[in-house]
Write a protein that holds these residues in place. Structure first.
Motif, PDB file in Angstrom:
ATOM      1  N   ASN A 127    -120.858  14.567  40.964  1.00 48.76           N
ATOM      2  CA  ASN A 127    -119.194  14.862  41.113  1.00 48.76           C
ATOM      3  C   ASN A 127    -118.415  13.556  41.207  1.00 48.76           C
ATOM      4  N   GLY A 128    -118.776  12.599  40.492  1.00 44.54           N
ATOM      5  CA  GLY A 128    -117.949  11.247  40.862  1.00 44.54           C
ATOM      6  C   GLY A 128    -116.838  11.018  39.771  1.00 44.54           C
ATOM      7  N   CYS A 129    -116.643  11.998  38.681  1.00 47.32           N
ATOM      8  CA  CYS A 129    -115.929  11.746  37.790  1.00 47.32           C
ATOM      9  C   CYS A 129    -114.409  11.507  38.059  1.00 47.32           C
ATOM     10  N   GLY A 130    -114.107  12.079  39.099  1.00 48.70           N
ATOM     11  CA  GLY A 130    -112.798  11.832  39.750  1.00 48.70           C
ATOM     12  C   GLY A 130    -112.494  10.361  40.205  1.00 48.70           C
ATOM     13  N   TRP A 131    -113.253   9.947  41.095  1.00 49.41           N
ATOM     14  CA  TRP A 131    -113.025   8.471  41.638  1.00 49.41           C
ATOM     15  C   TRP A 131    -113.484   7.764  40.592  1.00 49.41           C
ATOM     16  N   ILE A 132    -114.488   8.022  39.647  1.00 48.80           N
ATOM     17  CA  ILE A 132    -114.655   6.875  38.672  1.00 48.80           C
ATOM     18  C   ILE A 132    -113.315   6.832  37.608  1.00 48.80           C
ATOM     19  N   SER A 133    -112.670   7.889  37.177  1.00 49.46           N
ATOM     20  CA  SER A 133    -111.767   7.645  36.269  1.00 49.46           C
ATOM     21  C   SER A 133    -110.416   6.941  37.009  1.00 49.46           C
ATOM     22  N   ALA A 134    -110.471   7.098  38.355  1.00 54.38           N
ATOM     23  CA  ALA A 134    -109.293   6.265  39.116  1.00 54.38           C
ATOM     24  C   ALA A 134    -109.632   5.145  39.345  1.00 54.38           C
ATOM     25  N   TYR A 135    -110.937   4.548  39.476  1.00 53.05           N
ATOM     26  CA  TYR A 135    -111.325   3.300  39.351  1.00 53.05           C
ATOM     27  C   TYR A 135    -111.088   2.527  38.053  1.00 53.05           C
ATOM     28  N   ASN A 136    -111.831   3.172  36.926  1.00 54.11           N
ATOM     29  CA  ASN A 136    -111.188   2.829  35.589  1.00 54.11           C
ATOM     30  C   ASN A 136    -109.959   2.734  35.181  1.00 54.11           C
ATOM     31  N   ALA A 137    -109.046   3.433  35.777  1.00 52.53           N
ATOM     32  CA  ALA A 137    -107.751   3.559  35.504  1.00 52.53           C
ATOM     33  C   ALA A 137    -106.924   1.933  36.247  1.00 52.53           C
ATOM     34  N   LEU A 138    -107.644   1.861  37.516  1.00 50.58           N
ATOM     35  CA  LEU A 138    -107.156   0.653  38.377  1.00 50.58           C
ATOM     36  C   LEU A 138    -107.280  -0.472  37.475  1.00 50.58           C
ATOM     37  N   LYS A 139    -108.452  -0.646  36.956  1.00 46.89           N
ATOM     38  CA  LYS A 139    -109.044  -1.894  36.086  1.00 46.89           C
ATOM     39  C   LYS A 139    -108.005  -2.029  34.896  1.00 46.89           C
ATOM     40  N   LEU A 140    -107.845  -0.826  33.914  1.00 44.68           N
ATOM     41  CA  LEU A 140    -106.750  -0.777  33.002  1.00 44.68           C
ATOM     42  C   LEU A 140    -105.532  -1.298  33.359  1.00 44.68           C
ATOM     43  N   LEU A 141    -105.101  -1.178  34.621  1.00 45.20           N
ATOM     44  CA  LEU A 141    -103.589  -1.431  35.215  1.00 45.20           C
ATOM     45  C   LEU A 141    -103.868  -3.120  35.657  1.00 45.20           C
ATOM     46  N   ASN A 156     -97.875   6.293  25.559  1.00 49.86           N
ATOM     47  CA  ASN A 156     -96.573   6.035  26.286  1.00 49.86           C
ATOM     48  C   ASN A 156     -97.057   5.532  27.711  1.00 49.86           C
ATOM     49  N   HIS A 157     -98.085   5.333  28.181  1.00 49.41           N
ATOM     50  CA  HIS A 157     -98.567   5.064  29.360  1.00 49.41           C
ATOM     51  C   HIS A 157     -99.390   3.982  29.483  1.00 49.41           C
ATOM     52  N   ASP A 158     -99.663   3.155  30.431  1.00 51.19           N
ATOM     53  CA  ASP A 158    -100.548   1.903  30.656  1.00 51.19           C
ATOM     54  C   ASP A 158    -102.048   2.518  30.782  1.00 51.19           C
ATOM     55  N   ALA A 159    -102.190   3.503  31.288  1.00 52.14           N
ATOM     56  CA  ALA A 159    -103.357   4.362  31.897  1.00 52.14           C
ATOM     57  C   ALA A 159    -103.397   5.764  31.815  1.00 52.14           C
ATOM     58  N   SER A 160    -104.182   6.402  31.600  1.00 47.98           N
ATOM     59  CA  SER A 160    -104.007   7.953  31.839  1.00 47.98           C
ATOM     60  C   SER A 160    -105.448   8.572  32.247  1.00 47.98           C
ATOM     61  N   ILE A 161    -105.534   9.707  32.896  1.00 47.75           N
ATOM     62  CA  ILE A 161    -106.492  10.400  33.224  1.00 47.75           C
ATOM     63  C   ILE A 161    -106.562  11.747  32.677  1.00 47.75           C
ATOM     64  N   ILE A 162    -107.529  12.176  31.770  1.00 52.09           N
ATOM     65  CA  ILE A 162    -107.361  13.518  31.192  1.00 52.09           C
ATOM     66  C   ILE A 162    -108.377  14.390  31.995  1.00 52.09           C
ATOM     67  N   PHE A 163    -107.947  15.626  32.218  1.00 56.96           N
ATOM     68  CA  PHE A 163    -108.758  16.510  32.807  1.00 56.96           C
ATOM     69  C   PHE A 163    -109.032  17.949  31.921  1.00 56.96           C
ATOM     70  N   ALA A 191    -115.942  21.170  34.637  1.00 60.38           N
ATOM     71  CA  ALA A 191    -114.759  20.455  34.048  1.00 60.38           C
ATOM     72  C   ALA A 191    -115.298  18.933  34.276  1.00 60.38           C
ATOM     73  N   HIS A 192    -114.216  18.169  33.753  1.00 57.19           N
ATOM     74  CA  HIS A 192    -114.289  16.651  33.646  1.00 57.19           C
ATOM     75  C   HIS A 192    -113.239  15.785  33.651  1.00 57.19           C
ATOM     76  N   PHE A 193    -113.206  14.777  34.401  1.00 56.52           N
ATOM     77  CA  PHE A 193    -112.207  13.693  34.544  1.00 56.52           C
ATOM     78  C   PHE A 193    -112.524  12.413  33.563  1.00 56.52           C
ATOM     79  N   ALA A 194    -111.875  11.819  32.857  1.00 55.14           N
ATOM     80  CA  ALA A 194    -112.255  10.599  32.052  1.00 55.14           C
ATOM     81  C   ALA A 194    -110.933   9.746  31.892  1.00 55.14           C
ATOM     82  N   ALA A 195    -111.125   8.600  32.344  1.00 52.52           N
ATOM     83  CA  ALA A 195    -109.766   7.437  31.894  1.00 52.52           C
ATOM     84  C   ALA A 195    -109.623   7.238  30.556  1.00 52.52           C
ATOM     85  N   ALA A 196    -108.285   7.122  30.086  1.00 51.38           N
ATOM     86  CA  ALA A 196    -107.789   6.839  28.766  1.00 51.38           C
ATOM     87  C   ALA A 196    -106.799   6.011  28.849  1.00 51.38           C
TER      88      ALA A 196
END
Length: 223
Positions: free
Chosen positions: A61-75, A133-140, A150-155
């Motif tokens: 169930n960790g795809c939510g926090w994982i995508s947030a973590y990856n997005a923070l690194k992208l930022l 148009n954004h520095d990082a995104s989360i897709i659901f 469903a799934h979250f992924a950073a992009a």
């Protein structure tokens, strides 16, 4: 709150470098894979089972926090995995039984001082333009196979394509090694760079489906 603190205590003991975990392909066959790449991004959540999120391991169930973590690194941040999980558990659904709520991402990143915008659309080109148009995104998105959830992924934009992080439809390669009799796989290339059309095609192929549920729900994040 007690569960969050218990999980924080457990998660603080874990070293993510080289951490591996077991997953299953869409045909049910098991495999072992490393969760984090050498740049500190989480590529395969199956390797992050040791990290507790709600009542479960993060392979489930960790795809939510994982995508947030990856997005923070992208930022440009250097986030702590236990801290991100602890902060994000307020957005878990039924103690993580149903993962995370998509409504929590804008609140999470705005609290960290970032600008956010949202797009819900079935239009591939429109979604791609939004991500560029954004520095990082989360897709659901919902998987095309029934009852697969469903799934979250950073992009993030990458030239004229998109780089994805922790996409479940990413191809894996057998390493000719085993762990307790289970084959060990790895990602064949370091960066998961595809167009969104290619992403959708790979998702349908992975789940052996001719359809792809739409629309995408995208949270764009900017500095």
């Amino acid at each position: 709150m007690l569960l969050c603190k218990r999980n924080l205590k457990i998660n603080n003991r874990i070293n993510p470098v080289g951490l591996m975990g077991k997953g299953k392909f869409s045909n049910g066959k098991p495999f072992v894979v490393r969760g984090m790449n050498h740049r500190g991004y989480i590529d395969c959540q199956w390797g992050m089972k040791a990290y507790r999120y709600g009542l479960f391991g993060s392979d489930y169930n960790g795809c939510g926090w994982i995508s947030a973590y990856n997005a923070l690194k992208l930022l440009g941040e250097d986030p702590s995995i236990p801290a991100v999980i602890y902060e994000f558990e307020r957005y878990s659904v039924l103690f993580g039984t149903l993962g995370s709520t998509v409504l929590g991402f804008s609140h999470y990143f705005k609290n960290k001082g970032y600008k956010t915008a949202q797009l819900v659309s079935p239009n591939i080109q429109k979604v791609e333009n939004f991500i560029h148009n954004h520095d990082a995104s989360i897709i659901f998105y919902f998987h095309p196979a029934p009852f697969k959830g469903a799934h979250f992924a950073a992009a993030a934009p990458f030239e004229n394509k998109i780089i994805f992080f922790n996409a479940l439809n990413r191809s894996l390669r057998f390493t000719n090694s085993f762990a307790d009799g289970i084959p060990i796989y790895r990602v064949p290339v370091f960066q998961d760079v595809r167009t969104l059309d290619e992403f959708v095609a790979d998702e349908k192929k992975y789940y052996r489906s001719r359809i792809f549920p739409s629309p995408f729900w995208v949270i764009g994040i900017s500095k």
